[in-house]
Design an enzyme around this catalytic site. Structure first.
Site, PDB file in Angstrom:
ATOM      1  N   ASN A 219       0.397  -1.211  -0.506  1.00 43.71           N
ATOM      2  CA  ASN A 219      -0.470  -0.238   0.100  1.00 43.71           C
ATOM      3  C   ASN A 219       0.518   1.577  -0.168  1.00 43.71           C
ATOM      4  O   ASN A 219       0.207   2.235  -0.039  1.00 43.71           O
ATOM      5  CB  ASN A 219      -0.602   0.145   1.273  1.00 43.71           C
ATOM      6  CG  ASN A 219      -1.833  -1.150   1.374  1.00 43.71           C
ATOM      7  OD1 ASN A 219      -2.648  -1.100  -0.135  1.00 43.71           O
ATOM      8  ND2 ASN A 219      -1.781  -1.704   1.983  1.00 43.71           N
TER       9      ASN A 219
ATOM     10  N   HIS B  98     -14.455  -3.203   6.333  1.00 41.23           N
ATOM     11  CA  HIS B  98     -12.373  -3.792   6.888  1.00 41.23           C
ATOM     12  C   HIS B  98     -12.592  -4.986   7.590  1.00 41.23           C
ATOM     13  O   HIS B  98     -13.530  -4.674   8.717  1.00 41.23           O
ATOM     14  CB  HIS B  98     -11.130  -3.097   7.412  1.00 41.23           C
ATOM     15  CG  HIS B  98     -10.126  -3.926   7.228  1.00 41.23           C
ATOM     16  ND1 HIS B  98      -9.356  -4.033   8.544  1.00 41.23           N
ATOM     17  CD2 HIS B  98      -8.795  -4.083   6.235  1.00 41.23           C
ATOM     18  CE1 HIS B  98      -8.725  -4.058   8.314  1.00 41.23           C
ATOM     19  NE2 HIS B  98      -8.380  -4.681   6.875  1.00 41.23           N
TER      20      HIS B  98
ATOM     21  N   GLU C  17     -15.882   2.535   4.386  1.00 36.74           N
ATOM     22  CA  GLU C  17     -14.141   3.058   4.362  1.00 36.74           C
ATOM     23  C   GLU C  17     -15.113   4.320   2.972  1.00 36.74           C
ATOM     24  O   GLU C  17     -15.357   4.447   2.717  1.00 36.74           O
ATOM     25  CB  GLU C  17     -14.193   2.015   3.463  1.00 36.74           C
ATOM     26  CG  GLU C  17     -13.634   0.756   4.546  1.00 36.74           C
ATOM     27  CD  GLU C  17     -12.683  -0.678   4.161  1.00 36.74           C
ATOM     28  OE1 GLU C  17     -11.891  -0.155   2.738  1.00 36.74           O
ATOM     29  OE2 GLU C  17     -12.036  -1.688   4.684  1.00 36.74           O
TER      30      GLU C  17
ATOM     31  N   SER D 256     -10.974  -1.505   0.262  1.00 31.97           N
ATOM     32  CA  SER D 256      -9.461  -2.331   0.983  1.00 31.97           C
ATOM     33  C   SER D 256      -9.484  -3.389  -0.101  1.00 31.97           C
ATOM     34  O   SER D 256      -8.143  -2.795  -1.105  1.00 31.97           O
ATOM     35  CB  SER D 256      -9.302  -2.300   2.009  1.00 31.97           C
ATOM     36  OG  SER D 256     -10.042  -3.325   2.347  1.00 31.97           O
TER      37      SER D 256
ATOM     38  N   ASP E 100     -13.291   5.416   7.315  1.00 31.00           N
ATOM     39  CA  ASP E 100     -11.963   4.533   7.645  1.00 31.00           C
ATOM     40  C   ASP E 100     -11.847   5.600   5.857  1.00 31.00           C
ATOM     41  O   ASP E 100     -11.835   5.221   4.372  1.00 31.00           O
ATOM     42  CB  ASP E 100     -12.219   3.684   7.456  1.00 31.00           C
ATOM     43  CG  ASP E 100     -10.577   2.666   7.692  1.00 31.00           C
ATOM     44  OD1 ASP E 100     -10.040   3.225   7.585  1.00 31.00           O
ATOM     45  OD2 ASP E 100     -11.185   1.438   8.301  1.00 31.00           O
TER      46      ASP E 100
ATOM     47  N   HIS F  37      -7.728   4.163   2.551  1.00 32.46           N
ATOM     48  CA  HIS F  37      -6.533   3.989   1.372  1.00 32.46           C
ATOM     49  C   HIS F  37      -7.059   5.024  -0.009  1.00 32.46           C
ATOM     50  O   HIS F  37      -7.145   5.086  -0.754  1.00 32.46           O
ATOM     51  CB  HIS F  37      -8.183   2.305   0.563  1.00 32.46           C
ATOM     52  CG  HIS F  37      -7.293   1.246   1.179  1.00 32.46           C
ATOM     53  ND1 HIS F  37      -6.132   0.697   1.286  1.00 32.46           N
ATOM     54  CD2 HIS F  37      -8.182   0.826   2.482  1.00 32.46           C
ATOM     55  CE1 HIS F  37      -5.972  -0.055   1.888  1.00 32.46           C
ATOM     56  NE2 HIS F  37      -7.470  -0.245   2.221  1.00 32.46           N
TER      57      HIS F  37
ATOM     58  N   LYS G  30      -0.430   2.988   5.481  1.00 32.26           N
ATOM     59  CA  LYS G  30      -0.597   2.998   3.312  1.00 32.26           C
ATOM     60  C   LYS G  30       0.245   3.699   2.818  1.00 32.26           C
ATOM     61  O   LYS G  30       1.447   3.778   3.080  1.00 32.26           O
ATOM     62  CB  LYS G  30      -2.449   2.648   3.963  1.00 32.26           C
ATOM     63  CG  LYS G  30      -3.146   2.447   4.405  1.00 32.26           C
ATOM     64  CD  LYS G  30      -2.919   0.786   4.320  1.00 32.26           C
ATOM     65  CE  LYS G  30      -4.110  -0.223   5.007  1.00 32.26           C
ATOM     66  NZ  LYS G  30      -4.272  -0.176   6.149  1.00 32.26           N
TER      67      LYS G  30
HETATM   68  N1  PMP Z   1      -9.036  -0.029   7.854  1.00 36.59           N
HETATM   69  C1  PMP Z   1      -8.101  -0.072   6.233  1.00 36.59           C
HETATM   70  C2  PMP Z   1      -9.410   0.290   5.019  1.00 36.59           C
HETATM   71  C3  PMP Z   1      -7.718  -1.015   6.209  1.00 36.59           C
HETATM   72  O1  PMP Z   1      -7.565  -1.393   4.043  1.00 36.59           O
HETATM   73  C4  PMP Z   1      -6.136  -1.406   7.096  1.00 36.59           C
HETATM   74  C5  PMP Z   1      -5.081  -2.376   6.867  1.00 36.59           C
HETATM   75  N2  PMP Z   1      -5.217  -2.984   5.859  1.00 36.59           N
HETATM   76  C6  PMP Z   1      -6.341  -0.783   8.030  1.00 36.59           C
HETATM   77  C7  PMP Z   1      -7.798  -0.406   8.875  1.00 36.59           C
HETATM   78  C8  PMP Z   1      -6.269  -1.932   9.471  1.00 36.59           C
HETATM   79  O2  PMP Z   1      -4.735  -0.820   9.538  1.00 36.59           O
HETATM   80  P1  PMP Z   1      -2.790  -0.940   9.943  1.00 36.59           P
HETATM   81  O3  PMP Z   1      -2.580  -2.081   9.041  1.00 36.59           O
HETATM   82  O4  PMP Z   1      -2.555   0.227  10.192  1.00 36.59           O
HETATM   83  O5  PMP Z   1      -3.489  -1.944  11.859  1.00 36.59           O
END
Ligand code: PMP
Length: 615
Positions: free
Chosen positions: A38, A124, A170, A174, A199, A202, A237
Site C-alpha cells: 500500500n 475491513h 471506508e 480496500s 475509514d 485507502h 498505507k
Molecule cells: N482499515 C482499512 C480500510 C485497512 O485496509 C486496514 C489495513 N489493511 C486497516 C484499517 C488496518 O490498518 P493497520 O494495518 O494499520 O492495522
C-alpha cells in the site's frame, strides 16, 4: 506444547492446505516490481522519512515501554496528532499503534446498549471486529449491502428509538478499490440524525486537497461534513509506516482516552514512529504530481484489462477461484511482477482476485509488462468477474427452529420468482421421509427442471448429523459447500432458493453446524420464525447468532396464527429490513399462495436493488 494440541493444529493446517487456503508470511518481492504493497507514494522507501525516524530514535530512544496513559505519552505523539489534524482540517487527532486497533477502539468507545451501527458489507476486518465488540456491549449492528444507501436508510429508519445511530464505511474500499457514496450517506445521516465514521485508509495520501482524503474533498466543495463523527487515517498505507490516527473533535479525542481499550492497554508507539509520520505527512501534502501519476496509471491498467475505472490506486482483478488467483500471481512473479492473490475469507467466495496496487514509482514499462501478462486472462476473467453474472442469485431460507414454516416460505419465494424469470429450488440435505422438495414443487407448481435433487436424503426425521449416522453416512462439510457452489453454477442466472435444515445450531457433524455452513457459503438469507408465543426470544437469539457471524437476513417471515403484537415488537427490535407475516393457510395450495403474493411483494427480497460494486 503437548502432542494432542500439536496434532490437532497440524490436522487443521493440513485441511487449510487441502482447500488451497493456507496463508504464509511473505516479505517484499526482492527485485520484483511492486504491485502489492500500500506504499502508493513510495514513502516507505523515502530516505528523508527514514532519516527523520533515525534521528528521533537517537534523540528520544528506542521506544516508550509504557501505555500513553501510564508514562508512555511523548511530545512527538502529540506533535504528529497536531500535524495530522491540521492536514485534515480537523480539531484533533489521536495516535494509535495500528489502524486495526484504532477501529476497534473507536467503535467500542461509541458502543452502548441500544446504539445502532450500520456497517457496509465490504468493510475491513478491523471494522467487522469493532462491530463484534460493539455487539458485546449490547449495541445493534446491521450489515448493509455494499454501497447501498437505501439499505442504510432503511436500517436507520427502523432504529429511530436508538439512543444514537452510526454509519460506518471506508471511503475507498480496500479490496474493491471503489469509493463509498459519502455525499449520499451524509445526507441520509442528516435526515435520520445519525453520525458517519469514515475509514480513509485507502483515500488519504491519494484523494482530496493535498491528499487529505474524501471528507476533506467534500468539505472543500462547501458541503456540511459536521455529521462525520470520526475519520481514520492509517500510517501504514500511503504514509509508508504504521500506526493510525482517529481524527475528529477534541471532545472525541478526550472520550477515546477514557474508553478505547486498544489505546489504554497497549504500549505507546515509539516516538520515532511519530517523527516519521510527521515527515511523511509533510511529504504527502505536496505530492500532487505523484498522486496524478498513481491515478493515471491505475486507470490505464484498468482500461487495458477492461475493468471499471478505479477510484484510487487499487485495481481488483477478479478471477473467481483461489487456485486461479494463486496460479496467476505465481506467473506474474515469474515475469518479475510482485502481485498477490486475495482469497476467501478475505473476499467472498467466487470473487477471489489479484489485488493490484499501482504506485507512483511503478515505471511505464512495469505497467506494460503487467498488462501484457494479464490481458489474455482478462478476456476470460471479465466474463466471470462478478458472482452475480453467470451464477444463480441464491437465497438461503433459514429457520429459528424446526417446523417453523420454512417450506411454505420457500414455496412463496419460488412462486414469486418463477413468475418473473427462471427459478430453482434446492434442499441440500433432506431428513425424514416427507420430502420438502416434493411439497415445494406441489405448492409452487414447479416443473421437474425447477428443482435440484438433494445431495442427501436421510429417512430418519432428526438432525442431519443424527439422520446421517442412522443411514451409515457422514456428512462432509466441504462436499456440502461444493454441492451448494455447484448448484449456484448450474442454476446459472436463475433465482435459487436454498432451503436449509432446522435452526442455526443444528449440526451437520459434531464440528460443523448450520451457522458455519451459512457463513462459509456466504449466502444471502431470509429468516423464518413462528409468529406466536416464544418467538421474541427465539427470533432475537437467532438474529444475534447470525449477526455475530456477520450474516444479515434480508427479511424476517413470521409464520402461523397472526400475532400483531409480536410482529410489531419484532419490527421495532429486530432491525430487519422487511418483516412479512404469513398466516396459517386454511387450505395450503397454490391459490392460497397466490392470494398472499397478491398482497405482499417479495421482489425486494429476491432481487434487492442492483449492486453497483463487483460484489
Ligand atoms: N482499515 C482499512 C480500510 C485497512 O485496509 C486496514 C489495513 N489493511 C486497516 C484499517 C488496518 O490498518 P493497520 O494495518 O494499520 O492495522
Amino acid at each position: 506444547m503437548n502432542d494432542d494440541l500439536r496434532d490437532h493444529l497440524a490436522r487443521e493446517l493440513a485441511q487449510q492446505d487441502a482447500r488451497g487456503l493456507r496463508r504464509n508470511l511473505t516479505g517484499r518481492g526482492d527485485g520484483l516490481a511492486d504491485f502489492t504493497t500500500n506504499d502508493v507514494l513510495g514513502l516507505a522507501r523515502d530516505p528523508e522519512v527514514a532519516a527523520a525516524i533515525a534521528a528521533a530514535a537517537l534523540e528520544h530512544g528506542a521506544g516508550t515501554a509504557a501505555s500513553r496513559l501510564l508514562g508512555g505519552d511523548h511530545a512527538l505523539h502529540r506533535a504528529a496528532e497536531g500535524v495530522c489534524a491540521d492536514w485534515l482540517q480537523a480539531d484533533a487527532a489521536l495516535l494509535f499503534p495500528s489502524g486495526f486497533q484504532a477501529n476497534l477502539g473507536l467503535l467500542q468507545a461509541f458502543a452502548e446498549p441500544g446504539v445502532l451501527f450500520v456497517s457496509d458489507a465490504a468493510n475491513h476486518a478491523s471494522i467487522v471486529d469493532g462491530c463484534r465488540m460493539a455487539r458485546a456491549a449490547r449495541a445493534h449492528v446491521v450489515v448493509s449491502a455494499h454501497r447501498d444507501v437505501a439499505a442504510v436508510e432503511r436500517a436507520l429508519k427502523h432504529a429511530a428509538h436508538a439512543p444514537r445511530r452510526f454509519v460506518v464505511t471506508e471511503s475507498v474500499f480496500s479490496m474493491d478499490g471503489d469509493r463509498a457514496p459519502i455525499e449520499a450517506l451524509l445526507d441520509v445521516c442528516e435526515r435520520h440524525d445519525a453520525h458517519l465514521v469514515v475509514d480513509e485508509a485507502h483515500a488519504v495520501g491519494l484523494l482530496g486537497p493535498r491528499g487529505a482524503g474524501v471528507v476533506s474533498e467534500l468539505a472543500e466543495r462547501g458541503l456540511d461534513v459536521s455529521r462525520v463523527a470520526a475519520r481514520l487515517v492509517t500510517g501504514g498505507k500511503a504514509l509508508g509506516q504504521s500506526g493510525a490516527f482517529v481524527v475528529g473533535d477534541s471532545t472525541l479525542r478526550a472520550w477515546l482516552i477514557q474508553r478505547a481499550r486498544s489505546l489504554m492497554f497497549t504500549t505507546a508507539p515509539p516516538p520515532a514512529l511519530a517523527a516519521g509520520l510527521i515527515e511523511a505527512i509533510r511529504r504527502a501534502r505536496t505530492a500532487d504530481a505523484a498522486r496524478s501519476t498513481v491515478l493515471r496509471n491505475a486507470r490505464r491498467l484498468a482500461a487495458a484489462l477492461a475493468l471499471p475505472e478505479p477510484d484510487a490506486a487499487i485495481v481488483p482483478f477478479v478471477v473467481g477461484s483461489s487456485e486461479r488467483a494463486l496460479e496467476l500471481a505465481q506467473r506474474a512473479r515469474e515475469a518479475g511482477l510482485d502481485v498477490r492473490a486475495v482469497r476467501h475469507p478475505t473476499v467472498p467466495r467466487g470473487t477471489e482476485r489479484l489485488r493490484l496496487v499501482v504506485h507512483a514509482f511503478n515505471t511505464d514499462a512495469e505497467i506494460d509488462r503487467l498488462m501484457a501478462r494479464l490481458r489474455d486472462e482478462a478476456r476470460h476473467a471479465t466474463r466471470s468477474a462478478s458472482p452475480s453474472i453467470g451464477t444463480a442469485r441464491a437465497l438461503a431460507v433459514v429457520g429459528t427452529d424446526t417446523n417453523v414454516g420454512k417450506t411454505v416460505v420457500s414455496a412463496l419465494l419460488m412462486r414469486h420468482a418463477r413468475a418473473r424469470g427462471t427459478a430453482r429450488y434446492f434442499k441440500p440435505v433432506q431428513t425424514g421421509t416427507d420430502s420438502d422438495t416434493r411439497t415445494v414443487a406441489r405448492l409452487a407448481g414447479l416443473a421437474a427442471v425447477e428443482w435440484l435433487a438433494p445431495l442427501h436424503e436421510l429417512p430418519l426425521p432428526a438432525s442431519p448429523h443424527e439422520a446421517a449416522a442412522a443411514a451409515g453416512v457422514t456428512l462432509d462439510p466441504d462436499a456440502l459447500l461444493d454441492g451448494i457452489a455447484r448448484a449456484r453454477e448450474n442454476a446459472r442466472d436463475a433465482a435459487l432458493v436454498i432451503e436449509l435444515a432446522g435452526g442455526l445450531r443444528v449440526p451437520y457433524t459434531l464440528r460443523f453446524d448450520q451457522g458455519e455452513l451459512l457463513e462459509r457459503a456466504a449466502l444471502p438469507l431470509v429468516l423464518v420464525a413462528r409468529s406466536g408465543l416464544g418467538t421474541l426470544n427465539h427470533t432475537q437469539l437467532t438474529l444475534e447468532a447470525l449477526r455475530r457471524r456477520h450474516l444479515e437476513p434480508r427479511a424476517l417471515f413470521l409464520v402461523g396464527e397472526p400475532h400483531p403484537s409480536n410482529a410489531a415488537t419484532l419490527r421495532a427490535l429486530a432491525h430487519v429490513e422487511h418483516v412479512y407475516e404469513v398466516p396459517q393457510f386454511l387450505r395450503l395450495n397454490t391459490e392460497a399462495l397466490d392470494a398472499w403474493l397478491a398482497q405482499n411483494d417479495l421482489e425486494p427480497v429476491l432481487s434487492p436493488r442492483p449492486n453497483p460494486s463487483i460484489r
